[in-house]
Scaffold this motif. Structure first.
Motif, PDB file in Angstrom:
ATOM      1  N   UNK A 209     109.499 -18.989  55.056  1.00  0.00           N
ATOM      2  CA  UNK A 209     109.290 -18.281  53.796  1.00  0.00           C
ATOM      3  C   UNK A 209     110.656 -18.173  53.123  1.00  0.00           C
ATOM      4  N   UNK A 210     110.805 -18.830  51.981  1.00  0.00           N
ATOM      5  CA  UNK A 210     112.096 -18.965  51.300  1.00  0.00           C
ATOM      6  C   UNK A 210     112.064 -18.094  50.040  1.00  0.00           C
ATOM      7  N   UNK A 211     113.035 -17.177  49.913  1.00  0.00           N
ATOM      8  CA  UNK A 211     112.989 -16.179  48.840  1.00  0.00           C
ATOM      9  C   UNK A 211     113.988 -16.499  47.732  1.00  0.00           C
ATOM     10  N   UNK A 212     113.492 -16.781  46.514  1.00  0.00           N
ATOM     11  CA  UNK A 212     114.397 -17.033  45.385  1.00  0.00           C
ATOM     12  C   UNK A 212     115.381 -15.882  45.148  1.00  0.00           C
ATOM     13  N   UNK A 213     114.921 -14.628  45.324  1.00  0.00           N
ATOM     14  CA  UNK A 213     115.807 -13.494  45.025  1.00  0.00           C
ATOM     15  C   UNK A 213     116.923 -13.359  46.048  1.00  0.00           C
ATOM     16  N   UNK A 214     116.838 -14.066  47.152  1.00  0.00           N
ATOM     17  CA  UNK A 214     117.926 -14.086  48.133  1.00  0.00           C
ATOM     18  C   UNK A 214     118.600 -15.466  48.128  1.00  0.00           C
ATOM     19  N   UNK A 215     118.669 -16.068  46.944  1.00  0.00           N
ATOM     20  CA  UNK A 215     119.348 -17.358  46.837  1.00  0.00           C
ATOM     21  C   UNK A 215     118.650 -18.474  47.601  1.00  0.00           C
ATOM     22  N   UNK A 216     117.314 -18.392  47.701  1.00  0.00           N
ATOM     23  CA  UNK A 216     116.499 -19.409  48.392  1.00  0.00           C
ATOM     24  C   UNK A 216     116.864 -19.539  49.864  1.00  0.00           C
ATOM     25  N   UNK A 217     117.246 -18.425  50.462  1.00  0.00           N
ATOM     26  CA  UNK A 217     117.451 -18.379  51.913  1.00  0.00           C
ATOM     27  C   UNK A 217     116.144 -17.965  52.581  1.00  0.00           C
ATOM     28  N   UNK A 218     115.995 -18.271  53.879  1.00  0.00           N
ATOM     29  CA  UNK A 218     114.760 -17.889  54.572  1.00  0.00           C
ATOM     30  C   UNK A 218     114.738 -16.402  54.872  1.00  0.00           C
ATOM     31  N   UNK A 219     113.625 -15.740  54.542  1.00  0.00           N
ATOM     32  CA  UNK A 219     113.481 -14.324  54.898  1.00  0.00           C
ATOM     33  C   UNK A 219     112.532 -14.162  56.085  1.00  0.00           C
ATOM     34  N   UNK A 220     111.792 -15.236  56.384  1.00  0.00           N
ATOM     35  CA  UNK A 220     110.943 -15.225  57.580  1.00  0.00           C
ATOM     36  C   UNK A 220     110.855 -16.648  58.114  1.00  0.00           C
ATOM     37  N   UNK A 221     110.938 -16.778  59.426  1.00  0.00           N
ATOM     38  CA  UNK A 221     110.839 -18.077  60.100  1.00  0.00           C
ATOM     39  C   UNK A 221     109.896 -17.888  61.283  1.00  0.00           C
ATOM     40  N   UNK A 222     108.861 -18.712  61.345  1.00  0.00           N
ATOM     41  CA  UNK A 222     107.947 -18.611  62.491  1.00  0.00           C
ATOM     42  C   UNK A 222     107.823 -19.990  63.125  1.00  0.00           C
ATOM     43  N   UNK A 223     108.149 -20.067  64.409  1.00  0.00           N
ATOM     44  CA  UNK A 223     108.084 -21.322  65.158  1.00  0.00           C
ATOM     45  C   UNK A 223     107.053 -21.165  66.263  1.00  0.00           C
ATOM     46  N   UNK A 224     106.083 -22.082  66.281  1.00  0.00           N
ATOM     47  CA  UNK A 224     105.016 -22.023  67.283  1.00  0.00           C
ATOM     48  C   UNK A 224     105.009 -23.317  68.084  1.00  0.00           C
TER      49      UNK A 224
END
Length: 243
Positions: A209-224
């Motif tokens: 989940x990549x957030x534009x308001x955080x400079x397109x950094x990931x705010x959530x990463x889920x690895x299964x």
């Protein structure tokens, strides 16, 4: 046509220092500034739920070189860490070395002059494709691509990036999904979801989940993983981040 002014196509085809995507204008890129992201992590390993685990993504760059590290920690112990370093070029992030450490370190080296990726465990080397990333740098490169031109990646778009792990290189297909509103320990975010679905039996599923308001950094990463084990990183704190 050669709108980017990057030399004739035959020269590019010969690979004489060609940059990724030289046949067409390279995709616009906006590399995030240095930042440290702290994550709360939930998940499961076998039948045991993860408890008391936290994650940290450290991203440092000076416009020419970068260094990235993603660590999974329990108390004062590092359970797993991934490390990527290399250069920043016209096509964005250009890894030189990627390592994944659990009990032991396994690493991949990007030999750009030879056009090869070689592995520390003597697995067969793989051809290095233009725009290749490793499993950590790809997260930041995806954000850099989206930040460079968000309109190129609407929901429903799909694109492929050669993604190098510690033992192999594979073409990862990323699909852009609808934006989602997330409530995370760090607050509320609107984020664009990007998913890499497994293609082969033992592939991991990766959701970002990549957030534009955080400079397109990931705010959530889920690895299964294929066996159902998963780790879900949710942003707790961002230090040094700016849009």
């Amino acid at each position: 046509g050669d709108p980017a002014g990057t030399g004739s196509a035959p020269a590019a085809a010969a690979g004489s220092g060609a940059t990724p995507g030289q046949a067409e204008a390279p995709a616009p890129i906006h590399i995030p500034g240095s930042v440290q992201l702290a994550f709360a992590v939930t998940g499961q390993i076998g039948t045991a739920p993860m408890q008391g685990v936290f994650g940290k993504l450290l991203w440092q760059q000076d416009g020419q070189q970068y260094d990235a590290q993603l660590a999974l920690n329990f108390l004062f112990k590092t359970l797993r860490s991934q490390h990527s370093h290399g250069a920043i070029g016209p096509g964005g992030i250009e890894p030189a070395r990627f390592s994944d450490t659990r009990r032991n370190e396994v690493a991949a080296h990007f030999l750009r002059e030879q056009g090869q990726v070689v592995f520390s465990n003597n697995a067969p080397s793989a051809p290095l494709l233009p725009g290749a990333q490793d499993r950590l740098s790809v997260i930041l490169q995806l954000g850099a691509l989206m930040a460079g031109d968000p309109g190129r990646y609407p929901p429903g778009a799909a694109f492929a990036i050669q993604t190098v792990g510690p033992r192999d290189a594979d073409l990862w297909i990323f699909k852009v999904e609808e934006d989602e509103h997330l409530t995370l320990p760090a607050g509320e975010f609107n984020a664009r979801k990007v998913t890499r679905n497994p293609r082969k039996p033992y592939d991991d599923k990766v959701e970002l989940w990549i957030a534009p308001e955080l400079g397109y950094l990931p705010v959530r990463i889920r690895q299964t993983q294929a066996n159902g084990d998963f780790a879900d990183f949710q942003l707790r704190e961002a230090q040094g981040a700016r849009p």
